[in-house]
Design an enzyme around this catalytic site. Structure first.
Site, PDB file in Angstrom:
ATOM      1  N   CYS A  43     -27.337   6.051 -13.071  1.00  0.00           N
ATOM      2  CA  CYS A  43     -28.424   6.997 -13.340  1.00  0.00           C
ATOM      3  C   CYS A  43     -28.649   7.257 -14.822  1.00  0.00           C
ATOM      4  O   CYS A  43     -29.550   7.999 -15.191  1.00  0.00           O
ATOM      5  CB  CYS A  43     -28.172   8.321 -12.603  1.00  0.00           C
ATOM      6  SG  CYS A  43     -26.822   9.269 -13.316  1.00  0.00           S
ATOM      7  N   GLU A  83      14.959 -15.242   9.719  1.00  0.00           N
ATOM      8  CA  GLU A  83      14.023 -14.182  10.112  1.00  0.00           C
ATOM      9  C   GLU A  83      13.075 -13.909   8.959  1.00  0.00           C
ATOM     10  O   GLU A  83      13.408 -14.180   7.807  1.00  0.00           O
ATOM     11  CB  GLU A  83      14.790 -12.881  10.403  1.00  0.00           C
ATOM     12  CG  GLU A  83      15.699 -12.974  11.593  1.00  0.00           C
ATOM     13  CD  GLU A  83      16.721 -11.838  11.612  1.00  0.00           C
ATOM     14  OE1 GLU A  83      16.590 -10.867  10.849  1.00  0.00           O
ATOM     15  OE2 GLU A  83      17.675 -11.964  12.383  1.00  0.00           O
ATOM     16  N   CYS A 106     -23.920   6.556 -17.381  1.00  0.00           N
ATOM     17  CA  CYS A 106     -23.693   6.163 -15.988  1.00  0.00           C
ATOM     18  C   CYS A 106     -24.483   4.894 -15.667  1.00  0.00           C
ATOM     19  O   CYS A 106     -25.699   4.861 -15.899  1.00  0.00           O
ATOM     20  CB  CYS A 106     -24.114   7.297 -15.052  1.00  0.00           C
ATOM     21  SG  CYS A 106     -24.032   6.812 -13.314  1.00  0.00           S
ATOM     22  N   CYS A 130     -19.484  10.596 -14.182  1.00  0.00           N
ATOM     23  CA  CYS A 130     -20.896  10.897 -14.332  1.00  0.00           C
ATOM     24  C   CYS A 130     -21.093  12.341 -13.871  1.00  0.00           C
ATOM     25  O   CYS A 130     -20.817  12.660 -12.721  1.00  0.00           O
ATOM     26  CB  CYS A 130     -21.741   9.955 -13.483  1.00  0.00           C
ATOM     27  SG  CYS A 130     -23.447  10.537 -13.338  1.00  0.00           S
ATOM     28  N   LYS A 145      13.342 -14.740  -1.529  1.00  0.00           N
ATOM     29  CA  LYS A 145      12.077 -14.017  -1.776  1.00  0.00           C
ATOM     30  C   LYS A 145      11.029 -14.979  -2.298  1.00  0.00           C
ATOM     31  O   LYS A 145      11.312 -15.764  -3.218  1.00  0.00           O
ATOM     32  CB  LYS A 145      12.309 -12.931  -2.828  1.00  0.00           C
ATOM     33  CG  LYS A 145      13.315 -11.894  -2.404  1.00  0.00           C
ATOM     34  CD  LYS A 145      12.612 -10.611  -2.043  1.00  0.00           C
ATOM     35  CE  LYS A 145      13.239  -9.497  -2.791  1.00  0.00           C
ATOM     36  NZ  LYS A 145      12.497  -8.347  -2.976  1.00  0.00           N
ATOM     37  N   CYS A 187     -27.342  11.650  -9.095  1.00  0.00           N
ATOM     38  CA  CYS A 187     -26.841  10.276  -9.253  1.00  0.00           C
ATOM     39  C   CYS A 187     -26.762   9.600  -7.877  1.00  0.00           C
ATOM     40  O   CYS A 187     -25.989  10.025  -7.011  1.00  0.00           O
ATOM     41  CB  CYS A 187     -25.480  10.326  -9.931  1.00  0.00           C
ATOM     42  SG  CYS A 187     -24.741   8.699 -10.128  1.00  0.00           S
ATOM     43  N   ASP A 239       8.434  -6.175   4.718  1.00  0.00           N
ATOM     44  CA  ASP A 239       8.443  -5.284   3.568  1.00  0.00           C
ATOM     45  C   ASP A 239       8.149  -3.865   4.032  1.00  0.00           C
ATOM     46  O   ASP A 239       7.015  -3.408   4.028  1.00  0.00           O
ATOM     47  CB  ASP A 239       7.379  -5.769   2.572  1.00  0.00           C
ATOM     48  CG  ASP A 239       7.652  -5.236   1.199  1.00  0.00           C
ATOM     49  OD1 ASP A 239       8.743  -4.676   0.981  1.00  0.00           O
ATOM     50  OD2 ASP A 239       6.769  -5.378   0.333  1.00  0.00           O
ATOM     51  N   LYS A 253      11.455 -11.470   6.298  1.00  0.00           N
ATOM     52  CA  LYS A 253      11.872 -10.238   5.639  1.00  0.00           C
ATOM     53  C   LYS A 253      10.640  -9.346   5.550  1.00  0.00           C
ATOM     54  O   LYS A 253       9.699  -9.619   4.799  1.00  0.00           O
ATOM     55  CB  LYS A 253      12.422 -10.545   4.249  1.00  0.00           C
ATOM     56  CG  LYS A 253      13.007  -9.341   3.573  1.00  0.00           C
ATOM     57  CD  LYS A 253      13.832  -9.778   2.373  1.00  0.00           C
ATOM     58  CE  LYS A 253      14.511  -8.602   1.714  1.00  0.00           C
ATOM     59  NZ  LYS A 253      13.618  -7.556   1.289  1.00  0.00           N
ATOM     60  N   TYR A 304      10.390  -3.050  13.624  1.00  0.00           N
ATOM     61  CA  TYR A 304      10.975  -4.276  14.127  1.00  0.00           C
ATOM     62  C   TYR A 304      12.485  -4.202  13.969  1.00  0.00           C
ATOM     63  O   TYR A 304      12.976  -3.885  12.872  1.00  0.00           O
ATOM     64  CB  TYR A 304      10.460  -5.493  13.366  1.00  0.00           C
ATOM     65  CG  TYR A 304       9.210  -6.068  13.976  1.00  0.00           C
ATOM     66  CD1 TYR A 304       9.098  -6.188  15.357  1.00  0.00           C
ATOM     67  CD2 TYR A 304       8.161  -6.482  13.188  1.00  0.00           C
ATOM     68  CE1 TYR A 304       7.955  -6.703  15.926  1.00  0.00           C
ATOM     69  CE2 TYR A 304       7.008  -7.004  13.751  1.00  0.00           C
ATOM     70  CZ  TYR A 304       6.919  -7.107  15.124  1.00  0.00           C
ATOM     71  OH  TYR A 304       5.791  -7.615  15.685  1.00  0.00           O
TER      72      TYR A 304
END
Ligand code: IVH
Length: 707
Positions: A412, A115, A409, A427, A315, A433, A119, A117, A226
């Site tokens: 700007c 099957e 920034c 900023c 895994k 901006c 997560d 696995k 599931y």
């Protein structure tokens, strides 16, 4: 027959029919009746249950929406301990596992089930007499949290099983609760827009969701399940594969990716097959589970203290790639936070081609000692968001240049600041901006804020780039600027009609969502609702001090200071005045709250004609506050045409032509939550739609089993 027994019979018949229809829809992708007919049956059942609460069945299909608030989850003992699996990352270990099995079974023939696995989060469900009665998390393996109200919101999970089929009267189903990847990505995109911290991976997202105290919020998150094992007090099946087949017949969701494998080499074929293919699945997987199929042989092999000897998890290694760092870009978000993004030489990784990776903040660049031109290692955190995990120092080119974190920034030029205790540079030019202004507009029109039909992030961004819209208030000037709009490319008459109708309709969006849409830092949906419910309107909020606001439940000191500061800024006060003039809702309306839910989420409506019980504005407000959208024109994508008196014949014909259902005002009201479900404005607006969503246009599809 007495009235009561006739009602009970009808309730039973409707309950059974709706369970059957849900089974067909979610497990088999079959729509036996239209959504509208389904809604009518559900509405009838809801009404009967409201009139006769004592006759309502505990697992009624009307009870999936959530709404239960659990302050602290009770705990329960597992009848059978929830063990974990032995893990391996190597194929040699798998062969050794097979040798141990062979030895343990003393030469008897055996086979495996392989099957995926998944997560997610392990869950134990109990079904008694075919009814879902309990959902418990793994906890410490012997005792877990009872999260029944939350698992009941999982739409693909049957609350009542189909009768017959020699089903055990009392059994437990174990499986994985997970968040499908597209849902996870959508959730994170929303969080990013709201300036909230991103969820690291779908597993954390699923586990956090299961622990939410308000099951209506859980319902909105669209968890899935599931099943991977069935446990009964006695021996009911001869093999694990027979149990999986039985689970499927009972209507429980089982991923159809599992296979029998006669030998370890067939197991390895399965492992190799899914090594790459798993990235095509809409669910995160981190490996393969291999189980001895025969249950008597499982008993014979037994358990170690922690895990079964008859199963093992293989895994897949976290996939990493090495590639070159060519450039670092700096993104400026809605709140001015600057996030560095690595631009990489494209490299294939875990099913996609990675071109960019997040660098989080300046600290991380320093910690990694990154230089432009470096060869870097990229991994997908939880298989999803690529991140740079290290530098190949041996391969550092001679001229690799240290990364100069900007002091101004990038958009700007304003000098950046780094508030104490924060990892991000910011900023501070909130007013001027461009990316901040644009992101604020996108936030204002977003789904959970004003949700303006015909004006998505892209369109409002375009108007911003063209200089036509700078603040949310400018949006309300657009209807009067039609002559200008028609000159724009890729914006046809119909889109303009929709846009204008959407803007007009957004004037009815309830105040809490408008407040959320203003984009005040830290003021998310819930805080906006709390503030709106407490102050009732913008005027009281504008004069409230930070101390006062901090006293409102769920509004902490940091939020209160940010909000009070925001309301003091002249440009924000000006914005509020302009929104007021535009007729946007700046107060909680009426004594009784407008019923609010997400019941109509994803549905679009056209209203036509004159209505008897409500004004058109009221109907618009009802639709919008229940998550629906109003649109101007009839297309094949339209969900419903709501017909009043004297509706134009052309509209009717068009709707008939597109097979758009035409409903009355009363039908519309039946789609809305019953009065006893009406939430006070204090509660979260997320409420799962009761009815199954319309199947996707591409045909019956992905609503049920994901793969
Ligand atoms: S069987 C005795 N099958 O992986 C243990 N587990 O340590 C029986 N998982 O958290 C577990 N997919 O929830 C099994 N197809 C699958 C699985 C699976 C995911 C999870 C399980 C547990 C961990 C195993």
């Amino acid at each position: 027959m007495s009235d009561t027994s006739a009602t009970l019979q009808r309730i039973q018949a409707l309950t059974e029919q709706l369970h059957h229809l849900n089974y067909q829809y979610y497990q088999r992708d079959i729509s036996e009746i239209s959504d509208q007919e389904f809604d009518q049956l559900l509405a009838e059942l809801q009404q009967l249950e409201a009139e006769h609460p004592d006759l309502a069945l505990p697992n009624s299909p009307t009870r999936r929406v959530g709404g239960t608030i659990t302050k602290q989850f009770p705990t329960a003992d597992h009848r059978y301990p929830m063990l974990s699996l032995g893990n391996t990352y190597s194929e040699d270990d798998l062969r050794e596992f097979d040798e141990r099995v062979q030895k343990g079974l003393e030469g008897a023939p055996y086979s495996y089930v392989c099957e995926l696995k998944i997560d997610g989060v392990a869950m134990s469900l109990r079904y008694e007499h075919g009814q879902l009665t309990q959902g418990v998390t793994r906890g410490d393996g012997t005792r877990g949290d009872v999260v029944t109200a939350n698992v009941r919101t999982i739409k693909t999970l049957p609350l009542a099983l189909r009768p017959g089929d020699n089903r055990p009267e009392d059994f437990e189903v174990r499986g994985e609760v997970f968040l499908p990847l597209p849902v996870f990505e959508e959730l994170n995109a929303e969080r990013e827009q709201n300036g909230e911290a991103l969820l690291a991976n779908p597993r954390n997202a699923a586990s956090g969701t299961l622990k939410l105290q308000n099951s209506a919020q859980v319902a909105a998150r669209k968890l899935r399940f599931y099943a991977y094992s069935l446990l009964t007090p006695g021996r009911h099946f001869a093999s694990h594969s027979a149990a999986l087949e039985a689970l499927t017949r009972y209507g429980l969701p089982v991923s159809d990716t599992w296979r029998r494998a006669a030998t370890i080499s067939e197991v390895l074929d399965f492992v190799h097959y899914w090594a790459k293919k798993r990235f095509d699945l809409p669910v995160a997987t981190d490996g393969i589970v291999i189980k001895v199929d025969n249950l008597r042989q499982q008993d014979q092999l037994g358990y170690t203290a922690k895990s079964p000897r008859w199963a093992i998890a293989y895994k897949y290694p976290a996939e990493a790639a090495r590639t070159r760092l060519n450039e670092v870009l700096y993104n400026v978000g809605r709140t001015g936070a600057v996030t560095p993004v690595a631009v990489l030489t494209p490299v294939p990784l875990a099913g996609t081609v990675v071109k960019r990776a997040t660098l989080h903040n300046a600290n991380q660049i320093e910690a990694l000692d990154l230089r432009l031109g470096d060869l870097v290692f990229v991994e997908k955190g939880g298989e999803i968001i690529p991140k740079i995990t290290g530098v190949d120092l041996d391969a550092r080119p001679a001229g690799a240049t240290p990364i100069q974190y900007p002091t101004a920034c990038p958009a700007c030029g304003t000098p950046l600041v780094r508030p104490e205790g924060e990892a991000h540079f910011r900023c501070p030019n909130e007013r001027g901006c461009p990316p901040q202004l644009r992101a604020r507009l996108e936030h204002y029109v977003s789904r959970k804020a004003l949700n303006i039909d015909g004006l998505g992030a892209e369109t409002v961004g375009r108007f911003f780039e063209l200089g036509m819209v700078k603040t949310p208030a400018d949006i309300y000037d657009l209807p009067a600027r039609r002559p200008e709009l028609v000159t724009l490319e890729r914006l046809g008459e119909k889109s303009i009609d929709n846009l204008i109708t959407g803007i007009e309709a957004s004037r009815q969006v309830p105040f809490p969502r408008v407040l959320f849409g203003m984009g005040i830092r830290y003021v998310g949906e819930t805080v906006a609702q709390k503030l709106a419910a407490h102050y009732r309107g913008i005027d009281a909020l504008m004069v409230a001090s930070a101390e006062e606001m901090a006293a409102v439940p769920e509004v902490g000191g940091v939020i209160a200071v940010a909000a009070a500061h925001w309301f003091q800024q002249p440009e924000n006060r000006q914005l509020i005045e302009r929104l007021r003039q535009a007729g946007v809702q700046l107060e909680v309306t009426g004594e009784a709250p407008v019923p609010a839910s997400d019941r109509l989420a994803g549905l679009t409506f056209v209203l036509s004609g004159v209505f008897e019980q409500h004004s058109r504005d009221e109907l618009q407000q009802l639709i919008i506050s229940n998550g629906g959208k109003i649109t101007g024109s009839i297309s094949k994508k339209l969900s419903y045409l709501v017909a009043g008196e004297n509706m134009g014949p052309a509209k009717r014909e068009k709707a008939l032509g597109f097979k758009v259902p035409i409903i009355s005002e009363t039908d519309l009201m039946a789609l809305l939550p019953a009065p006893d479900e009406v939430r006070s404005p204090e509660m979260a607006p997320e409420e799962e739609a009761l009815r199954p969503p319309a199947p996707p246009a591409a045909g019956p599809g992905q609503q049920g089993l994901l793969f």
